[in-house]
Design a protein around this motif. Structure first.
Motif, PDB file in Angstrom:
ATOM      1  N   GLN A   1      13.125  27.241  35.496  1.00 45.57           N
ATOM      2  CA  GLN A   1      12.188  27.574  34.320  1.00 45.57           C
ATOM      3  C   GLN A   1      11.113  26.694  34.168  1.00 45.57           C
TER       4      GLN A   1
ATOM      5  N   LYS B   1       8.557  27.067  31.884  1.00 46.76           N
ATOM      6  CA  LYS B   1       7.953  27.386  30.639  1.00 46.76           C
ATOM      7  C   LYS B   1       8.387  26.375  29.562  1.00 46.76           C
ATOM      8  N   TYR B   2       9.230  25.387  29.822  1.00 42.49           N
ATOM      9  CA  TYR B   2       9.420  24.039  29.009  1.00 42.49           C
ATOM     10  C   TYR B   2       8.382  23.458  28.703  1.00 42.49           C
ATOM     11  N   LYS B   3       7.960  23.253  27.205  1.00 43.97           N
ATOM     12  CA  LYS B   3       6.956  22.458  26.914  1.00 43.97           C
ATOM     13  C   LYS B   3       7.052  20.899  26.876  1.00 43.97           C
TER      14      LYS B   3
ATOM     15  N   THR C   1      12.432  19.892  25.684  1.00 41.61           N
ATOM     16  CA  THR C   1      12.733  19.227  26.948  1.00 41.61           C
ATOM     17  C   THR C   1      13.841  18.068  26.394  1.00 41.61           C
TER      18      THR C   1
END
Lengths: 110, 143
Positions: free
Chosen positions: A31, A33-35, A41
Motif C-alpha cells: 500500500q 497511500k499511507y501518509k 503510519t
C-alpha cells in the motif's frame, strides 16, 4: 570423524540477493497511500495512543518472566524481605553477623 | 456493477464505541454462511491500517471519543465510514446519557448511515456496497 556440512559463501551471497529481491518485490506491491508523519503510519494499539519511540521496548522483567515464575518460591520471600527500609537491612546485617559468629565459634571449639 | 479503479477486495474494520452488541452481532451475521459477504471480497480485518472502510457501532461513550478518532486517522485514504445502528446515528435510547459525546458524526465524518436497532444484515451489506461505490469515485479522484 565428523564431516562438515557443505559451505560456499558464493551460494550464500546469491541466496541473500534472491531473498532481497523477493522482499523488495513484496514491498513495492504494498500500500503506497499511507501518509508519512500522520497517524496512518503509527503503530495500532486498539485505538490507544502509542508510547514514545524510546519507550517501545520489552522490559527485562518480561524477558525473565518464565525464570521468575519457575523460581517463584525462592523469589517471593526474598522480595518481601527487601522492604527498602534501612532499619530492616541493619537488623538483617546484625542477625547474619551474629549467626556467622556463632557458626565460627562452634567451628573453633570442635 | 463494474469497478474500474477499486479492483481489489474491500477490507473493513469494525469498532464498537459503546454499543449494546446488537449491531455487532448483526455485522458478524453478514459473515455467516447465510449471507457470506466474504464471497464478494468484503473482509473484516484486525487493524484500521489495513482497512478501506470503518464500521462504527455505538453512541460514542466519552472514553471512546479519542479512540475512535485515532482509529479513523489510522485508516489510509481514501476511506469511508459507515455508522451501523440508531445509537451511532442519533443516540437512540442512550441519547440523554451523561456519558455520551456522540453521535458518531460529531466526532468523525460519516459517509453512510444504516438505521435500525439493530439493522438487518441485508441493510449492512447494502451500506457496504454504497460505501464501495463511493470509494470507487474517491479512488478515481485520487488518481
Amino acid at each position: 570423524m565428523v564431516s562438515l556440512p557443505f559451505w560456499n559463501p558464493v551460494i550464500c551471497i546469491i541466496a541473500f540477493a534472491i531473498l532481497t529481491a523477493i522482499a523488495c518485490l513484496f514491498t513495492s506491491r504494498g500500500q503506497k497511500k499511507y501518509k508519512k508523519g500522520t497517524a496512518q503510519t503509527e503503530v495500532f494499539l486498539s485505538g490507544e495512543e502509542p508510547p514514545a519511540v524510546e519507550q517501545r521496548h520489552i522490559k527485562s522483567h518480561n524477558i525473565y518472566w518464565g525464570f521468575f515464575k519457575t523460581l517463584k518460591e525462592y523469589y517471593d520471600p526474598t522480595v518481601r524481605a527487601h522492604t527498602g527500609i534501612v532499619n530492616d537491612f541493619i537488623i538483617w546485617f546484625i542477625a547474619i553477623a551474629a549467626l556467622t559468629a556463632v557458626i565460627l565459634l562452634i567451628a573453633s571449639l570442635t | 456493477m463494474g469497478f474500474n479503479s477499486f479492483k481489489r477486495a474491500l477490507w473493513a474494520y469494525h469498532i464498537n464505541t459503546g454499543s449494546c452488541n446488537g449491531c455487532d452481532i448483526e455485522i458478524l451475521a453478514t459473515l455467516t454462511p447465510r449471507y457470506d459477504v466474504e464471497r464478494f471480497g468484503i473482509v473484516l480485518v484486525g487493524s484500521p491500517r489495513h482497512a478501506d472502510v470503518l464500521l462504527v457501532t455505538g453512541p460514542v461513550a466519552r472514553q471512546m471519543a479519542s479512540r475512535v478518532k485515532r482509529v479513523y486517522e489510522q485508516v489510509p485514504d481514501p476511506k469511508m465510514v459507515i455508522v451501523v445502528g440508531n445509537c451511532g446515528i442519533e443516540g437512540d435510547v442512550f441519547h440523554e446519557s451523561y456519558n455520551l459525546v456522540g453521535p458518531v458524526d460529531q466526532i468523525i465524518p460519516v459517509d453512510v448511515y444504516v438505521p435500525g436497532c439493530p439493522p438487518r444484515p441485508e441493510a449492512i451489506i447494502e451500506a457496504v456496497v454504497k460505501a464501495w461505490v463511493k470509494l470507487e469515485k474517491a479512488e478515481q479522484g485520487v488518481r
